[in-house]
Motif scaffolding. Structure first.
Motif, PDB file in Angstrom:
ATOM      1  N   LEU A 262      85.152  80.377  86.692  1.00  0.00           N
ATOM      2  CA  LEU A 262      83.902  79.858  87.263  1.00  0.00           C
ATOM      3  C   LEU A 262      83.929  79.977  88.788  1.00  0.00           C
ATOM      4  CD1 LEU A 262      81.208  78.289  86.888  1.00  0.00           C
ATOM      5  CD2 LEU A 262      82.547  76.174  87.133  1.00  0.00           C
ATOM      6  N   ALA A 263      85.074  79.648  89.377  1.00  0.00           N
ATOM      7  CA  ALA A 263      85.198  79.743  90.841  1.00  0.00           C
ATOM      8  C   ALA A 263      84.947  81.179  91.285  1.00  0.00           C
ATOM      9  CB  ALA A 263      86.584  79.272  91.281  1.00  0.00           C
TER      10      ALA A 263
ATOM     11  N   THR B 119      92.548  67.596  97.011  1.00  0.00           N
ATOM     12  CA  THR B 119      92.114  68.953  96.643  1.00  0.00           C
ATOM     13  C   THR B 119      90.599  69.106  96.717  1.00  0.00           C
ATOM     14  OG1 THR B 119      92.136  68.279  94.328  1.00  0.00           O
ATOM     15  CG2 THR B 119      94.065  69.488  95.100  1.00  0.00           C
ATOM     16  N   SER B 120      89.881  67.991  96.688  1.00  0.00           N
ATOM     17  CA  SER B 120      88.423  68.043  96.664  1.00  0.00           C
ATOM     18  C   SER B 120      87.877  68.546  97.996  1.00  0.00           C
ATOM     19  CB  SER B 120      87.912  66.627  96.375  1.00  0.00           C
ATOM     20  OG  SER B 120      86.533  66.592  96.542  1.00  0.00           O
ATOM     21  N   ALA B 121      86.995  69.532  97.949  1.00  0.00           N
ATOM     22  CA  ALA B 121      86.428  70.111  99.173  1.00  0.00           C
ATOM     23  C   ALA B 121      85.136  70.830  98.808  1.00  0.00           C
ATOM     24  CB  ALA B 121      87.419  71.106  99.787  1.00  0.00           C
ATOM     25  N   PRO B 122      84.265  71.081  99.806  1.00  0.00           N
ATOM     26  CA  PRO B 122      83.044  71.826  99.499  1.00  0.00           C
ATOM     27  C   PRO B 122      83.368  73.228  98.967  1.00  0.00           C
ATOM     28  CG  PRO B 122      82.949  70.873 101.706  1.00  0.00           C
ATOM     29  CD  PRO B 122      84.347  70.686 101.216  1.00  0.00           C
ATOM     30  N   GLN B 123      82.464  73.776  98.195  1.00  0.00           N
ATOM     31  CA  GLN B 123      82.601  75.132  97.643  1.00  0.00           C
ATOM     32  C   GLN B 123      83.950  75.341  96.956  1.00  0.00           C
ATOM     33  OE1 GLN B 123      81.211  77.717 100.984  1.00  0.00           O
ATOM     34  NE2 GLN B 123      79.507  78.001  99.550  1.00  0.00           N
ATOM     35  N   THR B 124      84.335  74.355  96.179  1.00  0.00           N
ATOM     36  CA  THR B 124      85.621  74.402  95.474  1.00  0.00           C
ATOM     37  C   THR B 124      85.431  73.935  94.035  1.00  0.00           C
ATOM     38  OG1 THR B 124      86.783  73.885  97.532  1.00  0.00           O
ATOM     39  CG2 THR B 124      87.995  73.479  95.501  1.00  0.00           C
ATOM     40  N   VAL B 125      86.043  74.678  93.108  1.00  0.00           N
ATOM     41  CA  VAL B 125      86.126  74.201  91.728  1.00  0.00           C
ATOM     42  C   VAL B 125      87.484  73.526  91.575  1.00  0.00           C
ATOM     43  CG1 VAL B 125      86.203  74.835  89.288  1.00  0.00           C
ATOM     44  CG2 VAL B 125      84.626  76.036  90.823  1.00  0.00           C
ATOM     45  N   VAL B 126      87.472  72.268  91.158  1.00  0.00           N
ATOM     46  CA  VAL B 126      88.710  71.503  90.972  1.00  0.00           C
ATOM     47  C   VAL B 126      88.959  71.325  89.470  1.00  0.00           C
ATOM     48  CG1 VAL B 126      89.939  69.349  91.472  1.00  0.00           C
ATOM     49  CG2 VAL B 126      88.193  70.190  93.090  1.00  0.00           C
ATOM     50  N   ALA B 127      90.006  71.986  88.947  1.00  0.00           N
ATOM     51  CA  ALA B 127      90.424  71.719  87.565  1.00  0.00           C
ATOM     52  C   ALA B 127      91.299  70.473  87.618  1.00  0.00           C
ATOM     53  CB  ALA B 127      91.205  72.900  87.002  1.00  0.00           C
ATOM     54  N   THR B 128      90.933  69.457  86.847  1.00  0.00           N
ATOM     55  CA  THR B 128      91.693  68.207  86.880  1.00  0.00           C
ATOM     56  C   THR B 128      92.686  68.162  85.721  1.00  0.00           C
ATOM     57  OG1 THR B 128      90.089  67.040  85.513  1.00  0.00           O
ATOM     58  CG2 THR B 128      89.710  67.013  87.908  1.00  0.00           C
ATOM     59  N   GLY B 129      93.547  67.151  85.724  1.00  0.00           N
ATOM     60  CA  GLY B 129      94.423  66.895  84.581  1.00  0.00           C
ATOM     61  C   GLY B 129      93.618  66.165  83.504  1.00  0.00           C
ATOM     62  N   GLY B 130      94.094  66.259  82.256  1.00  0.00           N
ATOM     63  CA  GLY B 130      93.343  65.687  81.138  1.00  0.00           C
ATOM     64  C   GLY B 130      93.104  64.187  81.246  1.00  0.00           C
TER      65      GLY B 130
ATOM     66  N   ILE C 286      81.537  80.513  78.150  1.00  0.00           N
ATOM     67  CA  ILE C 286      81.510  79.149  78.721  1.00  0.00           C
ATOM     68  C   ILE C 286      81.073  79.224  80.183  1.00  0.00           C
ATOM     69  CG2 ILE C 286      82.875  77.106  79.294  1.00  0.00           C
ATOM     70  CD1 ILE C 286      84.648  77.736  76.877  1.00  0.00           C
ATOM     71  N   VAL C 287      81.595  80.189  80.919  1.00  0.00           N
ATOM     72  CA  VAL C 287      81.185  80.343  82.322  1.00  0.00           C
ATOM     73  C   VAL C 287      79.680  80.582  82.394  1.00  0.00           C
ATOM     74  CG1 VAL C 287      81.381  81.798  84.383  1.00  0.00           C
ATOM     75  CG2 VAL C 287      83.442  81.098  83.165  1.00  0.00           C
ATOM     76  N   ASP C 288      79.163  81.458  81.533  1.00  0.00           N
ATOM     77  CA  ASP C 288      77.704  81.716  81.528  1.00  0.00           C
ATOM     78  C   ASP C 288      76.933  80.426  81.237  1.00  0.00           C
ATOM     79  OD1 ASP C 288      78.072  84.356  82.096  1.00  0.00           O
ATOM     80  OD2 ASP C 288      77.799  85.059  80.024  1.00  0.00           O
ATOM     81  N   ALA C 289      77.400  79.653  80.275  1.00  0.00           N
ATOM     82  CA  ALA C 289      76.708  78.395  79.921  1.00  0.00           C
ATOM     83  C   ALA C 289      76.735  77.432  81.106  1.00  0.00           C
ATOM     84  CB  ALA C 289      77.366  77.765  78.693  1.00  0.00           C
ATOM     85  N   ILE C 290      77.832  77.397  81.827  1.00  0.00           N
ATOM     86  CA  ILE C 290      77.919  76.498  82.993  1.00  0.00           C
ATOM     87  C   ILE C 290      76.969  76.976  84.092  1.00  0.00           C
ATOM     88  CG2 ILE C 290      79.420  75.646  84.848  1.00  0.00           C
ATOM     89  CD1 ILE C 290      81.769  75.793  82.840  1.00  0.00           C
ATOM     90  N   LEU C 291      76.934  78.290  84.330  1.00  0.00           N
ATOM     91  CA  LEU C 291      76.039  78.809  85.379  1.00  0.00           C
ATOM     92  C   LEU C 291      74.588  78.476  85.032  1.00  0.00           C
ATOM     93  CD1 LEU C 291      77.734  82.267  86.115  1.00  0.00           C
ATOM     94  CD2 LEU C 291      77.842  80.195  87.520  1.00  0.00           C
ATOM     95  N   ASP C 292      74.217  78.597  83.742  1.00  0.00           N
ATOM     96  CA  ASP C 292      72.856  78.231  83.315  1.00  0.00           C
ATOM     97  C   ASP C 292      72.600  76.749  83.576  1.00  0.00           C
ATOM     98  OD1 ASP C 292      72.334  80.757  82.473  1.00  0.00           O
ATOM     99  OD2 ASP C 292      72.530  80.341  80.319  1.00  0.00           O
ATOM    100  N   ALA C 293      73.565  75.917  83.218  1.00  0.00           N
ATOM    101  CA  ALA C 293      73.384  74.462  83.382  1.00  0.00           C
ATOM    102  C   ALA C 293      73.288  74.098  84.864  1.00  0.00           C
ATOM    103  CB  ALA C 293      74.537  73.714  82.720  1.00  0.00           C
ATOM    104  N   LEU C 294      74.039  74.784  85.708  1.00  0.00           N
ATOM    105  CA  LEU C 294      74.019  74.470  87.149  1.00  0.00           C
ATOM    106  C   LEU C 294      72.694  74.901  87.784  1.00  0.00           C
ATOM    107  CD1 LEU C 294      77.634  75.488  88.242  1.00  0.00           C
ATOM    108  CD2 LEU C 294      76.700  73.168  88.118  1.00  0.00           C
TER     109      LEU C 294
END
Ligand SMILES: Nc1ncnc2c1ncn2[C@@H]1O[C@H](COP(=O)(O)OP(=O)(O)OP(=O)(O)O)[C@@H](O)[C@H]1O
Ligand SMILES: O=C(O)C1=C[C@@H](O)[C@@H](O)[C@H](O)C1
Ligand SMILES: [Mg+2]
Length: 174
Positions: free
Chosen positions: A22-23, A68-79, A160-168
């Motif tokens: 996604l990033a 890790t949080s910052a603008p223009q960043t995708v943050v994958a978190t722990g479960g 999944i990436v396509d579905a996320i881009l649509d949702a965004l």
């Protein structure tokens, strides 16, 4: 849209795999709280838990989220990021939160194929399918509560990436 995107979901949901793709699609940076902890502490999740218990790991994880949080960043978190109300509030307030949702059987199958035991020490001591059933039972409400967007995580990563881009692209309820 420049605010961070937070990927949430259980172990095996694809937060790291999909978050990274996604990033790339968005031209965003990619970071992962589990990798950040590994790099900064030089300790695996299993080693941190052995020394400090899950409580110690969760404390470090909250710091990792904020660092890790910052603008223009995708943050994958722990479960388990959603276990702390503080983390849920931080992600909702500062970014867009995406929950990758899959049933326990799908998660267990992926984790059996790629266990990475140092990064995923047992949470319950139970066999993997039972563990994932218990984890979803305990956390499903928290994932739903934290998420702005819920995505079917059983598709292939590109879909999944396509579905996320649509949702965004659609207005997100806040
Ligand atoms: N959509 C998908 N379809 C099929 N396999 C997937 C999918 N997403 C991830 N996987 C596979 O599942 C495993 C776990 O994926 P990944 O590490 O991205 O999950 P995670 O949500 O980041 O887990 P953790 O919470 O442990 O960090 C990997 O082997 C990955 O290749
Ligand atoms: O679901 C969990 O509680 C965890 C998931 C992993 O991403 C790691 O953050 C760690 O193994 C804990
Ligand atoms: Mg991950």
């Amino acid at each position: 849209m420049t605010q961070p995107i937070f990927m949430i979901g259980a172990r095996g949901a694809g937060k790291t795999t999909v978050g990274s793709a996604l990033a790339q699609a968005l031209g965003f940076k990619f970071v992962d709280t589990d990798s950040y902890l590994l790099q900064t502490s030089k300790l695996s999740v299993a080693e941190i838990v052995e020394r400090e218990g899950w409580e110690g790991f969760r404390r470090r994880e909250t710091q990792a989220l904020e660092s890790t949080s910052a603008p223009q960043t995708v943050v994958a978190t722990g479960g388990g990021i959603v276990l702390a109300a503080e983390n849920r509030a931080f992600m909702r307030r500062t970014g867009t939160v995406i929950y990758l949702r899959s049933p326990a059987a799908t998660l267990a199958q992926r984790l059996e194929e790629s266990p990475l035991e140092d990064q995923r020490p047992t949470l319950t001591g139970k066999p993997i399918t039972e563990e994932m059933l218990q984890v979803l039972n305990e956390r499903e409400n928290l994932y739903q509560e934290a998420a702005h967007i819920v995505i079917d995580g059983t598709q292939d990563p590109a879909s999944i990436v396509d579905a996320i881009l649509d949702a965004l692209a659609a207005p997100v309820a806040r």
